[in-house]
Design an enzyme around this catalytic site. Structure first.
Site, PDB file in Angstrom:
ATOM      1  N   GLN A   6       7.674  -2.618   9.588  1.00 46.66           N
ATOM      2  CA  GLN A   6       8.173  -3.137   8.738  1.00 46.66           C
ATOM      3  C   GLN A   6       9.459  -2.238   7.821  1.00 46.66           C
ATOM      4  O   GLN A   6      10.860  -2.545   7.383  1.00 46.66           O
ATOM      5  CB  GLN A   6       7.883  -4.154   7.231  1.00 46.66           C
ATOM      6  CG  GLN A   6       8.604  -4.030   6.133  1.00 46.66           C
ATOM      7  CD  GLN A   6       8.191  -5.386   5.316  1.00 46.66           C
ATOM      8  OE1 GLN A   6       6.902  -5.755   5.314  1.00 46.66           O
ATOM      9  NE2 GLN A   6       8.906  -5.414   4.011  1.00 46.66           N
ATOM     10  N   CYS A  34       2.762  -7.037  13.603  1.00 49.47           N
ATOM     11  CA  CYS A  34       2.465  -5.176  13.201  1.00 49.47           C
ATOM     12  C   CYS A  34       2.379  -3.991  14.551  1.00 49.47           C
ATOM     13  O   CYS A  34       1.368  -5.007  15.386  1.00 49.47           O
ATOM     14  CB  CYS A  34       0.978  -5.528  12.544  1.00 49.47           C
ATOM     15  SG  CYS A  34       0.814  -2.785  12.353  1.00 49.47           S
ATOM     16  N   GLU A  35       3.348  -3.465  14.669  1.00 45.95           N
ATOM     17  CA  GLU A  35       2.290  -3.073  15.941  1.00 45.95           C
ATOM     18  C   GLU A  35       1.193  -1.793  15.785  1.00 45.95           C
ATOM     19  O   GLU A  35       0.900  -1.394  17.212  1.00 45.95           O
ATOM     20  CB  GLU A  35       3.672  -1.251  16.076  1.00 45.95           C
ATOM     21  CG  GLU A  35       4.070  -0.636  14.986  1.00 45.95           C
ATOM     22  CD  GLU A  35       5.313   0.857  15.351  1.00 45.95           C
ATOM     23  OE1 GLU A  35       4.901   1.695  15.900  1.00 45.95           O
ATOM     24  OE2 GLU A  35       6.316  -0.280  15.879  1.00 45.95           O
ATOM     25  N   HIS A  36       0.791  -1.464  15.308  1.00 48.51           N
ATOM     26  CA  HIS A  36      -0.714  -1.114  14.893  1.00 48.51           C
ATOM     27  C   HIS A  36      -1.636  -2.063  15.714  1.00 48.51           C
ATOM     28  O   HIS A  36      -2.653  -2.035  15.730  1.00 48.51           O
ATOM     29  CB  HIS A  36      -0.524  -0.294  13.351  1.00 48.51           C
ATOM     30  CG  HIS A  36       0.164   0.301  13.303  1.00 48.51           C
ATOM     31  ND1 HIS A  36       0.425   0.219  11.728  1.00 48.51           N
ATOM     32  CD2 HIS A  36       0.711   1.130  13.598  1.00 48.51           C
ATOM     33  CE1 HIS A  36       1.726   1.161  11.467  1.00 48.51           C
ATOM     34  NE2 HIS A  36       1.570   1.853  13.099  1.00 48.51           N
ATOM     35  N   HIS A  37      -1.726  -3.447  14.649  1.00 50.31           N
ATOM     36  CA  HIS A  37      -2.703  -4.191  14.900  1.00 50.31           C
ATOM     37  C   HIS A  37      -2.160  -5.440  15.679  1.00 50.31           C
ATOM     38  O   HIS A  37      -3.538  -6.302  16.370  1.00 50.31           O
ATOM     39  CB  HIS A  37      -3.168  -4.572  14.182  1.00 50.31           C
ATOM     40  CG  HIS A  37      -3.952  -3.909  13.096  1.00 50.31           C
ATOM     41  ND1 HIS A  37      -3.068  -3.393  12.359  1.00 50.31           N
ATOM     42  CD2 HIS A  37      -4.800  -2.978  13.764  1.00 50.31           C
ATOM     43  CE1 HIS A  37      -4.327  -2.055  11.644  1.00 50.31           C
ATOM     44  NE2 HIS A  37      -4.818  -1.682  12.389  1.00 50.31           N
ATOM     45  N   HIS A  81       1.687  -8.990   5.029  1.00 53.72           N
ATOM     46  CA  HIS A  81       0.948  -8.504   5.856  1.00 53.72           C
ATOM     47  C   HIS A  81      -0.468  -9.151   6.861  1.00 53.72           C
ATOM     48  O   HIS A  81      -0.814  -8.775   5.502  1.00 53.72           O
ATOM     49  CB  HIS A  81       0.510  -6.873   6.131  1.00 53.72           C
ATOM     50  CG  HIS A  81       2.102  -6.215   6.709  1.00 53.72           C
ATOM     51  ND1 HIS A  81       2.707  -5.297   7.649  1.00 53.72           N
ATOM     52  CD2 HIS A  81       2.820  -6.623   5.880  1.00 53.72           C
ATOM     53  CE1 HIS A  81       4.485  -5.219   7.238  1.00 53.72           C
ATOM     54  NE2 HIS A  81       4.311  -6.001   6.187  1.00 53.72           N
ATOM     55  N   CYS A  92      -2.944  -7.951   8.782  1.00 52.45           N
ATOM     56  CA  CYS A  92      -3.418  -7.075   9.073  1.00 52.45           C
ATOM     57  C   CYS A  92      -3.666  -6.105   8.008  1.00 52.45           C
ATOM     58  O   CYS A  92      -4.975  -5.389   8.000  1.00 52.45           O
ATOM     59  CB  CYS A  92      -2.711  -5.189  10.236  1.00 52.45           C
ATOM     60  SG  CYS A  92      -1.134  -5.415   8.827  1.00 52.45           S
TER      61      CYS A  92
END
Length: 213
Positions: A141, A100-103, A169, A171
Site C-alpha cells: 500500500q 499484497c506482494e508478500h502473501h 489487508h 493477510c
C-alpha cells in the site's frame, strides 16, 4: 471506529518490471496451479477441481492487468479550457482492491486523490483509472500511494498532489495476528500540498466530511 495504522510510503520509480520477465505459457501457469492444489492436500484430478487451474489463471490475468497499462499515457490527454478555474480537483472514495506482494492476498479499500492544476486538467475518470492500474499489480500500500502521486505529478505537473489510501489487508485479517477490520492509512503529498499545511488540512477535512468521521 476501525483501528488505524498510519504509514508513510516510500517513493519508488514507476518501472514496469514485468517487461523484463519472461511470462510462462498458459499451460505452464495452469500446471503451477495444479501443483499448489496438490501441495494443499487435494487431488487436482478431482471433478470439482478439474477446471480450477484454468479459472485461476483467468482470474490472475484480471487481477494483475495493471502490468499491461501505462499510467502516464492514461494521463496524457489534458484540457486547457478550464474557464479560469483555480482550485483543487478532488476525487474521493475511489473503490480499489489490490494484492499484497508478500502473501498475494487482497487488500481492499478506498483511495482519495486531489491535485492543484496549473493551466491544464485531465478527465476525472483518468485519475480513477490510474488508481486501478497500480492496484492491479502485486503491491504494498505504501508503494502504491507514492506511485499514484508520482504519476500525477509527472504527467500533469500540477502545483501539488495529495493521495490517501485506506485499506483493510486480508493477510492481517485471515492469517498471522488475525485482526480483522484494521484500516491501514497511507498518505503522500507533493508540491503545495506538502509545503502548505492549510491546503493539506483542507484535503483531509474534505475526506472526513464525506465519511462522517
Amino acid at each position: 471506529m476501525d483501528a488505524i495504522v498510519e504509514r508513510m510510503p516510500r517513493r519508488d520509480d514507476d518501472s514496469n518490471k514485468d517487461s523484463a520477465v519472461k511470462r510462462p505459457t498458459q499451460e505452464e501457469a495452469e500446471a503451477a496451479v495444479r501443483t499448489l492444489i496438490a501441495w494443499a492436500g487435494d487431488d487436482p484430478a478431482r471433478e470439482g477441481l478439474l477446471d480450477t487451474p484454468k479459472r485461476v489463471v483467468k482470474a490472475y490475468r484480471e487481477f494483475f492487468r495493471g502490468y499491461e497499462e501505462d499510467p502516464i499515457e492514461v494521463l496524457s490527454r489534458t484540457f486547457e479550457d478550464i474557464g479560469g478555474y483555480d482550485d483543487i480537483v478532488m476525487l474521493r472514495d475511489i473503490d480499489m482492491n489490490s494484492h499484497c506482494e508478500h502473501h498475494m492476498i487482497p487488500f481492499i479499500g478506498k483511495a482519495h486523490i486531489a491535485y492543484f492544476p496549473t493551466e491544464r486538467v485531465v478527465g476525472i475518470s483518468k485519475l480513477a483509472r490510474v488508481v486501478e492500474i497500480y492496484a492491479r499489480r502485486l503491491q504494498t500500500q505504501e508503494t502504491m500511494t507514492g506511485q499514484i502521486a508520482g504519476a500525477i505529478d509527472v504527467a500533469l505537473k500540477p502545483k501539488g498532489v495529495a493521495v490517501m489510501i485506506e485499506a483493510v489487508h486480508q493477510c492481517m485479517s485471515l492469517r498471522g495476528v488475525q485482526k480483522p477490520n484494521v484500516a491501514t492509512v497511507t498518505t503522500q503529498f507533493t508540491g503545495e500540498f506538502k509545503t502548505n499545511p492549510a491546503l493539506q488540512a483542507r484535503f483531509l477535512e474534505l475526506i472526513r466530511m464525506n465519511s462522517g468521521k
